[in-house]
Design a protein around this motif. Structure first.
Motif, short mmCIF file in Angstrom:
data_model
loop_
_atom_site.label_atom_id
_atom_site.label_comp_id
_atom_site.label_asym_id
_atom_site.label_seq_id
_atom_site.Cartn_x
_atom_site.Cartn_y
_atom_site.Cartn_z
N PHE A 121 0.82 -1.21 0.00
CA PHE A 121 0.00 0.00 0.00
C PHE A 121 0.85 1.27 0.00
N CYS A 122 2.15 1.11 -0.24
CA CYS A 122 3.08 2.24 -0.08
C CYS A 122 2.67 3.47 -0.89
N THR A 123 2.55 3.32 -2.21
CA THR A 123 2.23 4.49 -3.03
C THR A 123 0.83 5.01 -2.74
N SER A 124 -0.10 4.11 -2.43
CA SER A 124 -1.46 4.53 -2.12
C SER A 124 -1.51 5.40 -0.88
N ILE A 127 -2.51 -0.64 -10.19
CA ILE A 127 -1.30 -1.40 -9.89
C ILE A 127 -1.24 -1.78 -8.42
N GLY A 128 -1.48 -0.82 -7.52
CA GLY A 128 -1.38 -1.08 -6.09
C GLY A 128 -2.30 -2.20 -5.61
N PRO A 129 -3.63 -2.09 -5.86
CA PRO A 129 -4.52 -3.18 -5.43
C PRO A 129 -4.17 -4.53 -6.06
N TYR A 157 -0.40 -6.93 -15.14
CA TYR A 157 0.93 -6.39 -14.85
C TYR A 157 1.12 -6.19 -13.35
N GLY A 158 0.14 -5.57 -12.68
CA GLY A 158 0.26 -5.31 -11.26
C GLY A 158 0.36 -6.60 -10.45
N THR A 159 -0.38 -7.63 -10.86
CA THR A 159 -0.31 -8.92 -10.18
C THR A 159 1.08 -9.52 -10.31
N GLY A 160 1.61 -9.51 -11.54
CA GLY A 160 2.97 -10.02 -11.74
C GLY A 160 4.01 -9.24 -10.99
N SER A 161 3.84 -7.91 -10.96
CA SER A 161 4.79 -7.06 -10.24
C SER A 161 4.73 -7.32 -8.74
N GLY A 162 3.53 -7.57 -8.22
CA GLY A 162 3.40 -7.85 -6.80
C GLY A 162 4.09 -9.15 -6.41
N ILE A 163 3.96 -10.17 -7.24
CA ILE A 163 4.64 -11.44 -6.98
C ILE A 163 6.15 -11.27 -7.07
#
Length: 394
Positions: free
Chosen positions: A147-150, A260-262, A312-318
């Protein structure tokens, strides 16, 4: 000697995640919101104001191997405790900077604090303390810090609005001392570190066990981490302008970017619930595939941008979890800090150069070519991870 539990509690992991939100918000993510106010107030060159972040990232990358060695020898607690005052001093110098050279110089201090206090030193500390049980803690930390950027960007904007950009830096400096430092003191009790044994030549055993430069597993993993970090940095810096250049309004671009965040947090929840027992190489393969497919969808069809951004966000989170768990699984807890430090240097140097190179590509060739380059990098990363999986299977 303090007897440590087999794994950190959820409370401790959550507090460490909060500390990371503040540390990242006061360093890596600060410029995105602060830069416009700095340029407007001072008249300093925008390229240098933004480029100062690259200076900080570059210093962080150059110091990363030394930080890994210090953590191996003395443990991560002293390094993390030192990171808070170093970052706080850097932000204080940023707040009182009378000219541009002093402003850029302050980022040298902040870069030093980044080397000592962001993900890699924390992951190294957890891996050294808890061994294979660190995977759950790393996942929990990244779940909270997702949640950093959020949190950070609205908070910095609010502080700038009410206190000015200099006051915002002072406020963040205070948070690092009053919140982050106590969290590290509470969650990371002193640990007795066994001094590295030495051979006749006086070389630490840990150094001898570190994979040699020609080791395929080590270099494939490092190359993959570099590509993933370059893609992440380019998207973080250029996504909104790239979407606008392809016809999206500012409101639409911001709404798409906000996914991206969620998506990252959702991916980390899935990791906690379903992927804890799987080898991290499978998580890495899934991450690179989702990043590539997501970028292809965004580039190919504007109507697919929302779904593409979620992938993209899911892959980035992993990926943010894998950067901590995969080296631990491949090389073990003993040399884990050393491996992270060595991998971090080229990765962070690549990140430091990305805004400059990405900006030049977009300026001279446009948004479509820029997306195409990112897609090519993402597809290349799939190949690297597939080769790495083959080596791991052996």
């Amino acid at each position: 000697m303090t007897v440590l539990p087999a794994r950190p509690s959820i409370i401790h992991s959550s507090l460490l995640g909060i500390a990371q939100i503040i540390a990242w918000g006061g360093s890596f993510y600060l410029t995105a919101v602060l830069a416009a106010a700095v340029v407007h107030d001072t008249g300093w060159a925008q390229s240098w104001v933004y480029g100062s972040l690259s200076v900080g990232i570059l210093i962080s990358g150059l110091l990363a191997p030394a930080v890994g060695k210090l953590i191996t020898r003395f443990g991560g607690r002293p390094m993390l405790l030192a990171s808070s005052p170093i970052l706080a001093i850097g932000l204080l110098l940023l707040a009182i900077a009378p000219n541009l050279p002093c402003f850029v110089g302050a980022w040298l201090i902040i870069g030093t604090g980044m080397a000592a206090g962001l993900y890699d030193p924390l992951f190294a500390t957890l891996g050294q303390r808890y061994g294979k049980n660190a995977r759950g803690a790393i996942t929990q930390v990244t779940l909270v810090s997702g949640f950093c950027t959020s949190i950070t960007w609205p908070l910095v904007a609010l502080l700038v609005e009410h206190l000015g950009w200099r006051g915002a830096c002072l406020a963040y400096s205070a948070m690092l001392m009053l919140l982050v430092l106590p969290i590290y003191l509470f969650t990371l009790p002193p640990q007795a570190i066994k001094a590295p044994t030495t051979e006749a030549a006086g070389v630490p055993t840990e150094e001898q066990h570190l994979p040699a430069p020609q080791g395929r597993v080590y270099w494939l993993m490092t190359a993959s981490f570099i590509l993933a970090a370059v893609i992440m940095t380019a998207i973080s810096v250029q996504l909104i302008s790239l979407l606008q250049a392809r016809g999206a309004t500012l409101v639409t671009a911001l709404a798409i970017a906000a996914l991206i965040g969620p998506s990252q947090v959702g991916a980390r929840v899935v990791e906690v619930l379903f992927a804890r027992k799987a080898h991290p190489i499978w998580s890495m393969l899934g991450s690179t595939a989702m990043v590539a497919i997501g970028l292809i969808m965004i580039m190919a069809e504007p109507g697919l941008a929302v779904l593409g951004m979620i992938l993209y966000g899911t892959g980035s989170g992993i990926r943010s979890i894998v950067r901590g768990t995969l080296p631990l699984a491949l090389f073990g807890a003993k040399v884990y800090p050393l491996v992270l430090g060595r991998v971090a240097r080229p990765t962070l140097i690549g990140q430091a150069l990305t805004p400059i190179v990405g900006g030049l590509i977009q300026q001279h060739f446009g948004a479509t070519v820029t997306f195409a380059v990112l897609v090519a990098l993402a597809l290349s990363n799939i190949v690297l991870v597939a080769l790495l999986r083959r080596e791991v299977a052996r």
